[in-house]
Write an enzyme that holds these catalytic residues in place. Structure first.
Site, PDB file in Angstrom:
ATOM      1  N   CYS A   6       0.822  -1.207   0.000  1.00 31.39           N
ATOM      2  CA  CYS A   6       0.000   0.000   0.000  1.00 31.39           C
ATOM      3  C   CYS A   6       0.860   1.264   0.000  1.00 31.39           C
ATOM      4  CB  CYS A   6      -0.939  -0.013   1.205  1.00 31.39           C
ATOM      5  SG  CYS A   6      -2.018   1.434   1.290  1.00 31.39           S
TER       6      CYS A   6
ATOM      7  N   CYS B 253      -4.180  -2.047   5.824  1.00 31.44           N
ATOM      8  CA  CYS B 253      -4.302  -0.652   5.426  1.00 31.44           C
ATOM      9  C   CYS B 253      -5.580  -0.429   4.595  1.00 31.44           C
ATOM     10  CB  CYS B 253      -3.074  -0.294   4.594  1.00 31.44           C
ATOM     11  SG  CYS B 253      -2.848   1.439   4.312  1.00 31.44           S
TER      12      CYS B 253
END
Length: 285
Positions: free
Chosen positions: A27, A123
């Site tokens: 991410c 995330c």
């Protein structure tokens, strides 16, 4: 949609291949310091700032990534694959603080997040039952759980849902011992387990990493390099010698002391002291 494509799809593909990828590292590379950074630059901003517990600096040699001051919150491990351009234009305004200091500042400014619990989980997805999350995309493929000696201890519902060193979430009813995942035998679709965290199958003094991403151009040019390697978040880094191989982006890591439970797909961050030089992905072999 692009987060799903670049992070979640890549994560599921890694697990399906029997690996243990880290979605938070994906991410940061693809979204926060990829798409988000690129859009910020397109709109004319100088750079981006995030709340990661890390530090950065810029000198004639380029940009550098440093551990956060707070050893309990340092997040440089998750930033090991930042694009160099993004690192040169990134600010980490809490990296020089300890978490209690950050909360005190938040209270002083009357911010509603001052007492917010620390974030956990994937995330942008959050905390969840990861096994059930995997099963949304990857169907069960049951097989035996075996001891290192070949004794049947139970059954698993798919090798993809387990990682080396895992202790919880295992269906083993064999005495009062705590069992640990030591290996995945893909040829037999078998999960191999041992009853002792100090078992030799769980530690390696040497392993391969590939797809190495360098934050430090000086480190990238060295065929042999003395580093400290960290193969999972909050694991104590171990002194190691990094040896570049003939295949581009691949290195052999020779550790002075064995590393506990290294697993293919995990990310190995490489340090020299407080500086994170970059990192690579653990490979089979």
């Amino acid at each position: 949609a692009r987060y799903r494509e670049r992070v979640l799809d890549a994560m599921f593909a890694g697990y399906q291949a029997g690996q243990t990828p880290n979605p938070d590292i994906l991410c940061n590379e693809a979204i926060k310091f990829g798409l988000f950074f690129e859009e910020a630059r397109r709109l004319g901003f100088d750079g981006v700032a995030t709340g990661h517990y890390a530090r950065s600096s810029l000198d004639a040699a380029g940009a550098h990534l440093w551990k956060g001051i707070d050893p309990l919150k340092d997040q440089s491990y998750f930033l090991q694959r930042m694009p160099r351009e993004a690192l040169a234009r990134a600010l980490f305004p809490v990296g020089h603080l300890h978490k209690p200091q950050v909360r005190a500042e938040a209270r002083r400014f009357g911010l509603p997040t001052a007492e917010k619990p620390d974030s956990q989980g994937i995330c942008f997805v959050g905390k969840l039952d990861f096994h059930a999350f995997l099963r949304q995309r990857l169907p069960p493929r049951p097989g035996p759980i075996l001891s290192a000696e070949g004794e049947v201890l139970g059954t698993h519902d798919g090798l993809d849902a387990y990682t080396i060193g895992q202790r919880h979430g295992l269906h083993v009813n064999h005495g009062q011992k705590a069992w640990y995942v030591a290996a995945k035998d893909r040829s037999r679709n078998a999960l191999v387990m041992v009853p002792d965290p100090a078992h030799p199958l769980l530690s390696k003094a040497e392993f391969l990493i590939g797809d190495v991403h360098w934050l430090s151009s000086a480190a990238a040019s060295q065929p042999v390099l003395a580093v400290e390697a960290m193969v999972r978040y909050r694991q104590t880094p171990v002194a190691a010698r990094l040896e570049r191989l003939s295949v581009a982006g691949r290195y052999r890591v020779h550790c002075q002391t064995p590393v506990w439970a290294p697993a293919p797909g995990q990310s190995a961050a490489l340090y020299q002291g407080e500086e994170c030089l970059g990192g690579g992905v653990l490979m089979e072999g």
